[in-house]
Design an enzyme around this catalytic site. Structure first.
Site, short mmCIF file in Angstrom:
data_model
loop_
_atom_site.label_atom_id
_atom_site.label_comp_id
_atom_site.label_asym_id
_atom_site.label_seq_id
_atom_site.Cartn_x
_atom_site.Cartn_y
_atom_site.Cartn_z
N SER A 1 69.44 98.52 48.47
CA SER A 1 68.31 99.39 48.16
C SER A 1 67.69 99.03 46.81
CB SER A 1 68.76 100.85 48.13
OG SER A 1 69.27 101.25 49.37
N1 SAH Z 1 74.03 101.75 50.24
C1 SAH Z 1 73.54 100.39 50.28
C2 SAH Z 1 72.35 100.22 51.20
C3 SAH Z 1 72.79 100.17 52.56
S1 SAH Z 1 71.61 99.77 53.80
C4 SAH Z 1 73.24 99.90 48.88
O1 SAH Z 1 73.80 100.40 47.95
O2 SAH Z 1 72.48 98.95 48.71
C5 SAH Z 1 72.26 100.81 55.07
C6 SAH Z 1 73.64 100.49 55.56
O3 SAH Z 1 73.99 101.50 56.51
C7 SAH Z 1 73.77 99.16 56.29
O4 SAH Z 1 74.79 98.41 55.70
C8 SAH Z 1 74.13 99.57 57.72
O5 SAH Z 1 74.99 98.66 58.36
C9 SAH Z 1 74.80 100.91 57.50
N2 SAH Z 1 74.84 101.80 58.66
C10 SAH Z 1 73.91 101.94 59.64
N3 SAH Z 1 74.31 102.86 60.53
C11 SAH Z 1 75.51 103.34 60.10
C12 SAH Z 1 76.43 104.31 60.60
N4 SAH Z 1 76.20 105.00 61.71
N5 SAH Z 1 77.56 104.53 59.89
C13 SAH Z 1 77.83 103.86 58.74
N6 SAH Z 1 76.99 102.92 58.23
C14 SAH Z 1 75.85 102.66 58.90
#
Ligand code: SAH
Length: 211
Positions: free
Chosen positions: A60
């Site tokens: 992000s």
């Molecule tokens: N928090 C991260 C950004 C993550 S992007 C940061 O600090 O940069 C969103 C993430 O959510 C991805 O890695 C994706 O694989 C995960 N994701 C999507 N659906 C999910 C679910 N149902 N449970 C857990 N993680 C999930």
């Protein structure tokens, strides 16, 4: 840091404030973002922009991490849950501010590499688990705060159930690739919820592995 502060100031009408909690800004300044991006992108690590991290996912934008962390109103003794570990950057920022972070990731490769990275960087107060974050992580509930970093079509009920009364869930809600809003959801002492809409955002969708 200056760019984050500037963007917060520009979006103050959405945020309801012109500056974030100094403790949150200090936590962002402390976490080495270059350790969370692919080596070839290290030169962009301190740009205020999202970056690809593999597996079709992104790290992000620092401004969004800062804003979401601030909205959670974290306290030093808190136990918090993050849904969507990705590379682990948001988890590390939270780990600078609270006692314990549980982070759930649905993609095995990302969960494993984030866990290794956080351990290498010395974040002993973060536990990464593989699973569907829409179901929360009941094993360590209730939480003092919950942050979801993928967009859900609606607020998952399990997350409300696992939140302490008087505390907050920060979650992007909306259509994948479409209009999404960042919501701050407070669980009232009576167990109900109060929702506040803040920024328009663009997150990857919360996947439902069970269909
Ligand atoms: N928090 C991260 C950004 C993550 S992007 C940061 O600090 O940069 C969103 C993430 O959510 C991805 O890695 C994706 O694989 C995960 N994701 C999507 N659906 C999910 C679910 N149902 N449970 C857990 N993680 C999930």
């Amino acid at each position: 840091m200056a760019e984050i502060a500037e963007e917060v100031e520009k979006t103050r009408d959405y945020l309801g404030k012109g500056a974030l909690d100094p403790r949150v800004m200090a936590a962002l300044a402390k976490v080495p973002r270059e350790a969370f991006v692919p080596e070839k992108d290290a030169g962009y690590a301190y740009d205020n922009a999202p970056l690809p991290i593999g597996c079709g996912q992104t790290i992000s934008q620092p401004y969004i991490v800062a804003v979401m962390t601030d909205m959670l109103e974290p306290r030093a003794g808190d136990v918090v849950l993050e849904v969507g570990t990705g590379c682990g950057y948001q988890a590390a920022v939270l780990a600078e501010l609270v006692a314990k972070v549980y982070s759930i990731e649905v993609v095995r490769e990302l969960a494993e590499s984030a866990a290794r990275r956080l351990e290498r960087l010395g974040y002993a107060n973060v536990e990464v688990h593989l699973g569907d974050g829409a179901l929360g992580w009941p094993e360590a509930a209730p939480y003092d705060g919950i942050i979801v970093t993928a967009a859900a079509p609606k607020i998952p009920e399990a997350l409300i159930a696992q939140l302490k009364s008087g505390r907050r869930l920060v979650i992007p809600v909306g259509e994948p690739g479409g209009y999404q809003e960042l919501l701050v959801v407070e669980k009232t002492l009576a167990g109900g919820i109060v929702e506040r809409t803040t920024l328009p955002v663009a997150f990857v969708p919360l996947k439902s592995p069970l269909g």
